[in-house]
Design an enzyme around this catalytic site. Sequence first.
Site, PDB file in Angstrom:
ATOM      1  N   PHE A  37       0.859  -1.186   0.000  1.00 58.66           N
ATOM      2  CA  PHE A  37       0.000   0.000   0.000  1.00 58.66           C
ATOM      3  C   PHE A  37       0.891   1.231   0.000  1.00 58.66           C
ATOM      4  CE2 PHE A  37      -2.191   3.571   1.894  1.00 58.66           C
ATOM      5  CZ  PHE A  37      -3.350   3.608   1.135  1.00 58.66           C
ATOM      6  N   ASP A  41       9.385   2.862   1.608  1.00 64.14           N
ATOM      7  CA  ASP A  41       8.213   3.556   2.132  1.00 64.14           C
ATOM      8  C   ASP A  41       8.161   3.297   3.640  1.00 64.14           C
ATOM      9  OD1 ASP A  41       5.716   4.364   2.975  1.00 64.14           O
ATOM     10  OD2 ASP A  41       4.643   3.552   1.232  1.00 64.14           O
ATOM     11  N   LYS A  80       3.161   9.815   8.372  1.00 70.45           N
ATOM     12  CA  LYS A  80       2.296   9.573   9.541  1.00 70.45           C
ATOM     13  C   LYS A  80       2.807  10.093  10.903  1.00 70.45           C
ATOM     14  CE  LYS A  80      -0.747   6.082   7.750  1.00 70.45           C
ATOM     15  NZ  LYS A  80      -0.420   5.376   6.525  1.00 70.45           N
TER      16      LYS A  80
HETATM   17  C1  LIG Z   1      -0.715   5.609   5.128  1.00 69.20           C
HETATM   18  C2  LIG Z   1       0.292   5.154   4.153  1.00 69.20           C
HETATM   19  C3  LIG Z   1       0.488   5.825   2.937  1.00 69.20           C
HETATM   20  C4  LIG Z   1      -0.391   6.964   2.500  1.00 69.20           C
HETATM   21  O1  LIG Z   1      -0.288   8.036   3.375  1.00 69.20           O
HETATM   22  P1  LIG Z   1      -1.395   9.209   3.305  1.00 69.20           P
HETATM   23  O2  LIG Z   1      -0.878  10.213   4.285  1.00 69.20           O
HETATM   24  O3  LIG Z   1      -2.682   8.597   3.705  1.00 69.20           O
HETATM   25  O4  LIG Z   1      -1.402   9.710   1.920  1.00 69.20           O
HETATM   26  C5  LIG Z   1       1.499   5.385   2.112  1.00 69.20           C
HETATM   27  N1  LIG Z   1       2.280   4.355   2.462  1.00 69.20           N
HETATM   28  C6  LIG Z   1       2.124   3.694   3.619  1.00 69.20           C
HETATM   29  C7  LIG Z   1       3.039   2.569   3.961  1.00 69.20           C
HETATM   30  C8  LIG Z   1       1.116   4.055   4.499  1.00 69.20           C
HETATM   31  O5  LIG Z   1       0.934   3.388   5.636  1.00 69.20           O
END
Ligand SMILES: *Cc1c(COP(=O)(O)O)cnc(C)c1O
Length: 406
Positions: free
Chosen positions: A146, A231, A260
């Site tokens: 994701f 990521d 986050k």
């Molecule tokens: C939450 C998340 C995203 C997206 O972040 P947003 O701030 O919602 O755009 C991308 N990669 C990972 C691993 C995530 O947990």
Amino acid sequence: METSPVVRASTADLYDAHVMRNYARAPLTLVRGAGTRVWDDAGRGFLDFTSGIAVSALGHCHPHWVAAVQRQAAELVHVSNLFRNPGQGELARRLVGHAGPGRVFFCNSGAEANEGLLKLARLHGRRKAGGVEGKCYKVICARNAFHGRTFGGMSATPQEKIQGGFRPLVPGFAFADLNDLEGFTRLVDDETAAIFVETIQGEGGIQPCTPEFLLGLRRLCSERNLLLLLDEVQCGIGRTGRFFAFEHAGVRPDAIGMAKGLGGGFPIGAIWISEPHADLFQPGNHGTTFGGTPLACAAALAVLDVLEREDLLAAVRARSAPWLAELRALAAAHPAKVLAVRGQGYLVGLQFAADPAPVLAALRERGLLAAAAGGNVIRLLPPLNVTPAELAESVAILRAVLGAAA
Ligand SMILES: *Cc1c(COP(=O)(O)O)cnc(C)c1O
């Protein structure tokens, strides 16, 4: 002032009438938070093990964070990136201190950070192809990943529930199974610019990259002149007991996406790019209006201050170990219901045999908020400063719910 002489609509009614229906929300209106607890509009308190999806790293309304944000809000909030501001310079310095020699770009969300990484892959590919665009642009990602809801992020997220309805997507993405180094290696060709994975898949159900896999990707990327993009939007900023989750494996990526937990609740994202690649971005070819405002940077600096002052990385490592052991013992006592406990530090997933929605609701009834993830997983994401007593309380509630459900 009351807008209606009769009855003011409830929050639930306002949502029903006016808020877009793209979330299946819990029937709960939260109005206040302090530390690990939140309260609803009826005054009921809950232990918040969602942390706003790994965002509120210091819990709710940490006094140092509140003071820093209040002070900055009264001094200077936003000036755009047409000018320097002291907080952005200092925050970049401190992130470089954690990530290594390189440069930082600030944005506003995880998806936006990942867009930056994907654009970096394109610039690297152009350089690899001798300055010719469109010859080297492919990015290899993991199944079950994701990476966000933008077109780039979605295109890197091979899940029908995310991509369905939005095709055609961005071209140039290929997918292999997480931890299948051979599968990733097989996909590399002359058109490949980068490999892009979550160090620990979050939304996909807390599926970690093994250290061997990360080390193998590092070797593959170095040998084939590919960028290793990690990521760390969910697993970074201390959640696993190291500032970045990849530190556990001893690898260094070429670029990192963060968001986050970085702002402790204030929206901020960032990418770090290692020194040899940091100047691929040049004036004019990337930007964002809100990125790295004085206020956002003050919030993030307050998070980093508290991480250091309260020695939270060590606290996460020390306190999560016995908690995880208790969760594993609890799972072992209910083998028909809980199939696995995965994760590290305070990024933990309990994989259930069936859809855990009723378990989530039962936990909520008993005062524990947790978050669902893919693959029948319940995520437990307490704040990094959660107390041992609160961790014990979470286990007691889980035990009661698992014991009660037939
Ligand atoms: C939450 C998340 C995203 C997206 O972040 P947003 O701030 O919602 O755009 C991308 N990669 C990972 C691993 C995530 O947990």
